[in-house]
Write a protein that holds these residues in place. Structure first.
Motif, short mmCIF file in Angstrom:
data_model
loop_
_atom_site.label_atom_id
_atom_site.label_comp_id
_atom_site.label_asym_id
_atom_site.label_seq_id
_atom_site.Cartn_x
_atom_site.Cartn_y
_atom_site.Cartn_z
N GLU A 156 -8.04 3.88 1.76
CA GLU A 156 -7.28 5.12 1.65
C GLU A 156 -5.86 4.86 1.16
OE1 GLU A 156 -7.60 7.49 5.23
OE2 GLU A 156 -5.89 8.72 4.67
N LEU A 157 -5.37 3.66 1.46
CA LEU A 157 -3.95 3.40 1.21
C LEU A 157 -3.68 2.63 -0.07
CD1 LEU A 157 -2.76 2.54 4.81
CD2 LEU A 157 -2.70 4.72 3.61
N VAL A 158 -4.74 2.36 -0.84
CA VAL A 158 -4.54 1.60 -2.08
C VAL A 158 -3.61 2.38 -3.00
CG1 VAL A 158 -5.69 0.92 -4.21
CG2 VAL A 158 -6.69 0.34 -1.99
N VAL A 159 -2.65 1.69 -3.57
CA VAL A 159 -1.71 2.33 -4.48
C VAL A 159 -2.37 2.45 -5.85
CG1 VAL A 159 0.55 2.16 -5.56
CG2 VAL A 159 0.21 1.32 -3.24
N ILE A 160 -2.42 3.68 -6.38
CA ILE A 160 -3.00 3.87 -7.70
C ILE A 160 -1.90 3.71 -8.73
CG2 ILE A 160 -4.18 5.52 -9.19
CD1 ILE A 160 -4.99 6.62 -6.13
N ASP A 161 -2.19 2.92 -9.76
CA ASP A 161 -1.13 2.46 -10.66
C ASP A 161 -0.34 3.60 -11.31
OD1 ASP A 161 -1.11 -0.17 -10.24
OD2 ASP A 161 -2.55 -0.69 -11.81
N ARG A 212 3.90 -5.20 -10.54
CA ARG A 212 4.24 -3.79 -10.57
C ARG A 212 5.68 -3.55 -10.98
NH1 ARG A 212 0.43 -0.33 -8.50
NH2 ARG A 212 -1.23 -1.39 -7.37
N HIS A 224 -13.23 0.58 10.30
CA HIS A 224 -12.03 1.42 10.34
C HIS A 224 -10.93 0.83 9.47
CE1 HIS A 224 -8.80 3.94 11.97
NE2 HIS A 224 -8.10 2.83 12.04
N TYR A 225 -10.67 -0.47 9.64
CA TYR A 225 -9.62 -1.11 8.85
C TYR A 225 -9.92 -1.00 7.36
CZ TYR A 225 -7.04 -3.27 12.74
OH TYR A 225 -6.26 -3.48 13.83
N VAL A 260 -9.25 2.58 6.14
CA VAL A 260 -7.82 2.84 6.03
C VAL A 260 -7.26 2.12 4.82
CG1 VAL A 260 -5.60 2.37 7.10
CG2 VAL A 260 -7.45 3.34 8.46
N SER A 261 -7.68 0.88 4.64
CA SER A 261 -7.17 0.07 3.55
C SER A 261 -7.50 0.72 2.21
CB SER A 261 -7.79 -1.32 3.66
OG SER A 261 -7.36 -2.11 2.63
N LEU A 266 4.44 8.77 -5.48
CA LEU A 266 4.95 7.96 -4.38
C LEU A 266 6.32 7.37 -4.68
CD1 LEU A 266 1.81 5.95 -3.29
CD2 LEU A 266 3.25 7.32 -1.80
N THR A 267 6.48 6.91 -5.91
CA THR A 267 7.72 6.20 -6.23
C THR A 267 8.85 7.17 -6.57
OG1 THR A 267 6.71 5.95 -8.41
CG2 THR A 267 6.74 4.02 -6.99
N ARG A 268 8.49 8.43 -6.89
CA ARG A 268 9.50 9.43 -7.19
C ARG A 268 10.41 9.61 -5.97
NH1 ARG A 268 6.37 14.20 -9.07
NH2 ARG A 268 6.19 14.50 -6.84
N ASN A 315 0.84 -1.19 0.00
CA ASN A 315 0.00 0.00 0.00
C ASN A 315 0.88 1.25 0.00
OD1 ASN A 315 0.99 -0.07 2.59
ND2 ASN A 315 -0.95 -0.65 3.52
N LYS A 316 0.25 2.41 0.05
CA LYS A 316 1.01 3.66 -0.07
C LYS A 316 2.14 3.78 0.95
CE LYS A 316 -2.71 6.39 -2.13
NZ LYS A 316 -3.77 7.38 -1.83
N VAL A 356 5.09 1.78 -0.21
CA VAL A 356 5.79 2.34 -1.37
C VAL A 356 6.63 3.54 -0.94
CG1 VAL A 356 5.48 3.40 -3.62
CG2 VAL A 356 4.00 1.52 -2.93
#
Lengths: 668, 668
Positions: free
Chosen positions: B497-502, A564, B490-491, B494-495, B507-509, A524-525, A528
């Motif tokens: 909210e934290l999903v990585v968008i392709d 990924r 709640h979980y 949060v989960s 984030l990876t920068r 998750n974020k 990363v």
């Protein structure tokens, strides 16, 4: 720091800061701020003199109380004169602790520290209990619920102080002046009515006071002992004299001089009020009994349990203000109020002293940084709990609590005056100028007299009250002393262990390589980001590691990792027992043993949540893992926080520090 | 993991691991391990039947108790047959929670989870209370102290389980067999003496049992209701049937078959024991009254408060073993013991269920990793506190506690049997083979009967006991359900909210630069190490930072820094308010706002101490600072630990996990 916070801080003000000097206290504010403790004790010290003398029955209290009160007044005058010198010689606000520590060494200083901590606790317990007792003249329904009301008052003070009293000093000045005014009105009215012959007797004057059990026949020696005990209890009026010596930096310039003048005014007021109250009690013929039910007779018959014995001030004001009930109620309320303010002053003094003791390594270091909400709160809570325990254990009875009181303050008085004598001795050695030497010599005499009187009173207190509870206070002091000494010893040992040896290069030598391990539980974020941060530090080796607690979830994670196309390898650690900590620690240990000169940096993604209870749902495994990894040498743990939306703006909870209303010693 | 730890783990064994299969339980051990709860209930279920029927007075209990017990026995037989199918269809050890969750959805599963959690608590409360009651036949001095003794027993179980019961399963097998043997001896001796005409009547047979207040005239309808209530209370004997379904992985292969056989043996034993005890009670004429003082008459006069009413087993054994006191004492001790073992089984089941609920996100995730000492301990403490609350609130009275009991288990039974019916429906749809379909149809009938009976009993329990306390248990379940649902929500949030968008590259920068800040308070070994580690990560900028809390100390630090010639610059942050956190946070924030794309890495030297209380003396400021820095984005916090000598070897405290003696579901 935001501009708003700076403004708030400056407005609320910490008196020790010279650049906010315009907020320094003028004498008319400083007097009530620092004198509430000393002056309020009039409200119970006189009572206690009458109660002890009343044990022998008859009119002993009425005939002898003035002599006892005079003795207390003389001691007070001597101590005020002596403390004027303390204030001038040590104006930094360290109080007796600093004076004694500087001149008699740290062990003696620590004795004073322990004694004063215990006395702050008892100040709260005694003042609150006496406040409830006095307030019940106006609010009769308080009777029978004293313990609960006193406990509630302590709770109130705790909450108010935890939250931070804004602009409290000036607000708290009012009750003190009201109290002074009330007593003045009482005395003037009483005097006028007495000399015009119109002062009625107190209600209890009509009763007969018989000796308490065991005091039926009192010889000369026992009578003397009883008077010494009455003096001991009356000496409660002497507490609070030392307060100003801890508050010098809060005064307007010239600080020391203004503080000395304020001290004198306080002493004069205290003496005048104590003597006036005793005289008024004599004029109105008040009778006080420790066991009113059996000691007080009406027409030869004990008055019984139903009889309500009001406080001295209550009874006096009923007589003086007879036909003017509002006056009676006012005196009762104002007295209750100043006693609450006196208790509150301990809520400022206790954390301040704890901070100084922490600075010197006798208490956990965190208590030193009083700009911190939590540290301040811890000291306040400790004081509140301790005071509440005393109130509960002694049924909020002033008479029983007073037995434990004063000893701490007199330990402090005695050591501080002896320390001052030594201080002047040193000054004498250092000085050559005969005029200066003569001045120093005179001051030394004053402090020597102060020391002698303090030691005498301390002995009287210990002897007359030891079996009545003083030993409990002494025990508490000894316990605190030992604990604080052990804390200091621990800090000293650690400090010695950590000294950097000049020619030891093992510490400054850089690790040959850095092996970065990024812990991943989900892709998750936060994960990363942790990976990106770890890569930004350009380690020699970088790898992601996951603990396989759930085979299915791990397989999914690995698949997504590959999909990924992260160029960092993902290592899976098996955990048949679903334990996260063990496999990671084992892996890190194995890395270390393969390359002992390599630094292993473990990157842990962490969630930052908005509410404290949400922490129960996050980071628990991470916290435990970090704690465990700290035991491995050559391992560094880096937390990469991820702020959840709910966390936005919640850092204010960590930022809020309560304003400090008491006197704090400035940084050396 | 060290070799020793591996060996220990394997020896202690987690049954779900196939590679430690040789430690799997043979039936003769599995029976006592999983049956203690079900079999021990004989010790109070029969009592409760007699007590309820006794409310109507006279000989109703003696004439009707056997019918009630037979009804309970029939239900038990049906449920055992039905659960044999559960065990075979879902052998993974997830129990009713898994069966219901899989077939009726997560909400229904959560209902079962809540119900079972509450029932585990009540199992402890009821078993311990009944154990004390039964043991007092042998130890009369326990009487009058039941609450304290029960609380002490819970404390004992808690400590034993926190510490970890080694090899406990085998040890715990003994009391169960002893109990079976004791009841068998009782029955055989009783039968022989009865048929040879030598069985004496129980002491209470000589008394007259009069109706309780309000039950003086009981009509047919009320009588029926009373019998249903007696059946409800007697159904306590049915709890524990589901235990084996959570323990299948612990059996030897073929696991499911062995578990099913063990279940049948347990059912047969339970039925035989319950009926035998009721028959013996009838033969010896035992009378039990809810209010013995007023309901029992001797020669027409109430026996009064001084009368001691022993348990059914106690009274029966006194009659059967008359003239052989050792037998009476043995039965009493063994009964107390098996009830303690039954309570202990909840201490295994509760954390196991909590772990499964945590896996599914309904409880804090940390409870999932049961290999962890702390997580396990938290569940144990929660159970112990809750059970103690019930024992204290209900005075350790089995009769009052039993009113709350069973409802949870029957919610679980009913939903689980309905879920099984649905399971077979799906199987029917999937299967084409007529023979297989016929088999599936037969099984569906069994579970349908099980479902019908369970729902009926649940309704009877709710109706007959609602006003007697069941609503409390229902309330507790509802509360747990809501809390667990909120945790899951709640979980989930949060989960999401934290999903990585392709296509999100933010984030990876990598951060453009790394600014390393090393916090220094003293120039000691930990500080030097932190500096070396920070330098090893080769940051773009490296600087040391100190907060000037004490001007003197800071000046010393700066002087020493220069003297030692560190090539890293030392920056001093002013802190007029002696606050450490604020200045550092402000400084870091200013760094971030100057270079928003820069990563700030804060290196904090930390002390690792050997004793937990020493943590009070260290790292408090560091901990607070780290907590506060986590709220800043783009900031990473690296702890550089320094192990003090006292820390050596102390990591074992964090490593110790108690062996898990209960059944735990393996990872999916």
């Amino acid at each position: 720091m935001s501009v708003g916070r700076v403004v708030k801080r400056v407005l609320i003000g910490r008196a020790e800061r010279s650049d906010v000097g315009e907020r320094a206290l003028p004498k008319r504010i400083a007097l009530p701020v620092f004198a509430s403790d000393a002056l309020s004790s009039v409200a119970y010290a006189a009572d206690e003199i009458f109660l002890v003398l009343g044990l022998a029955g008859g009119s002993l209290a009425l005939t002898q109380s003035l002599w006892v009160a005079l003795a207390v007044a003389v001691v007070m005058a001597i101590l005020v004169l002596a403390y004027r010198l303390n204030v001038v010689a040590y104006p930094s606000g360290g109080g007796d602790y600093e004076v004694v520590g500087t001149n008699l060494g740290p062990r003696a200083g620590l004795v004073v520290g322990s004694a004063l901590l215990v006395d702050y606790v008892l100040t709260v317990a005694v003042s609150v209990s006496a406040g409830v007792q006095n307030a019940s003249t106006a609010f009769g329904w308080l009777r029978g619920h004293e313990v609960m009301v006193a406990a509630a008052a302590i709770l109130l003070l705790t909450l108010v102080n935890l939250r931070g009293l804004r602009e409290s000093r000036r607000a708290l000045a009012l009750p003190t002046y009201l109290f002074i005014a009330a007593i003045a009105a009482l005395v003037v009215t009483g005097a006028v009515r007495h000399f015009t012959g119109g002062l009625p007797a107190a209600e209890s004057a009509a009763l007969e006071l018989v000796p308490a059990d065991g005091y039926e026949t009192v010889g000369m020696f026992a009578m003397g002992f009883l008077m010494l005990r009455a003096f001991s209890s009356g000496s409660a009026a002497l507490t609070g004299i030392e307060t100003i010596s801890t508050g010098v930096p809060a005064f307007r310039s010239p600080k020391a001089r203004n503080a000395a003048v304020t001290l004198s005014i306080m002493g004069a007021l205290g003496i005048a009020m104590l003597l006036s109250v005793v005289v008024l009690a004599r004029w109105t013929g008040v009778q006080l009994a420790e066991n009113p039910a059996t000691q007080l007779l009406r027409d030869g018959v004990p008055v019984g349990e139903a009889h309500i014995q009001e406080t001295l001030l209550g009874q006096i004001s009923r007589a003086v203000f007879s036909g003017f009930d509002a006056g009676v109620i006012l005196v009762s309320i104002v007295t209750g109020l100043i006693l609450l303010v006196a208790a509150n002053s301990a809520f400022n003094g206790f954390p301040a002293l704890a901070s100084i003791l922490a600075r010197d390594g006798f208490l956990p270091r965190q208590l030193y940084t009083r700009g911190d909400r939590l540290a301040f709160s811890n000291a306040i809570l400790a004081l509140a709990v301790a005071a509440a325990v005393f109130v509960l254990a002694f049924d909020a009875s002033v008479t029983r609590l007073i037995q434990l009181y004063i000893v701490g303050v007199f330990v402090s008085f005695a050591l501080s005056q002896i320390a001052m004598v030594r201080h002047w001795n040193r000054e004498l050695i250092a000085s050559q100028d005969p005029t200066a030497r003569a001045g120093i010599g005179r001051r030394r005499v004053v402090n020597a007299v102060g020391a002698t009187v303090s030691v005498l009173v301390l002995i009287i207190v210990l002897v007359t009250k030891f079996t009545h509870g003083v030993f409990l206070a002494v025990l508490a002091m000894a316990g605190l002393y030992v604990v604080m000494w052990l804390v200091r010893r621990h800090y000293d040992r650690v400090s010695r262990e950590l000294v950097v040896i000049d020619d030891d290069t093992s510490l400054t030598r850089l690790p040959s390589r850095v092996h970065a391990v990024v812990l991943i539980s989900k892709l998750n974020k936060p994960a990363v980001r942790a990976l990106a941060y770890a890569r930004a530090t350009r380690p020699t080796t970088l790898e992601a590691v996951t603990v396989s607690v759930d085979q299915e979830a791990t397989a999914e994670l690995v698949a997504e990792w590959d999909r990924r196309g992260f160029d960092t390898p993902l290592k899976t650690l098996a955990s048949p027992y679903r334990d996260v900590t063990g496999p990671v620690v084992d892996y890190v240990t194995s890395l270390r043993s393969q390359n002992p000169r390599e630094l292993v940096a473990v990157y842990v993604p962490e969630y930052v949540v908005g509410r404290w209870y949400q922490n129960l749902l996050h980071n628990q495994n991470a916290a435990r893992l970090k704690r465990r990894l700290h035991f491995e040498s050559g391992v560094m743990v880096c937390s990469v926080p991820w702020q959840l939306r709910s966390a936005k703006g919640q850092e204010v909870w960590l930022d809020q520090a309560p304003p400090v209303t008491g006197s704090v010693r400035g940084p050396r």
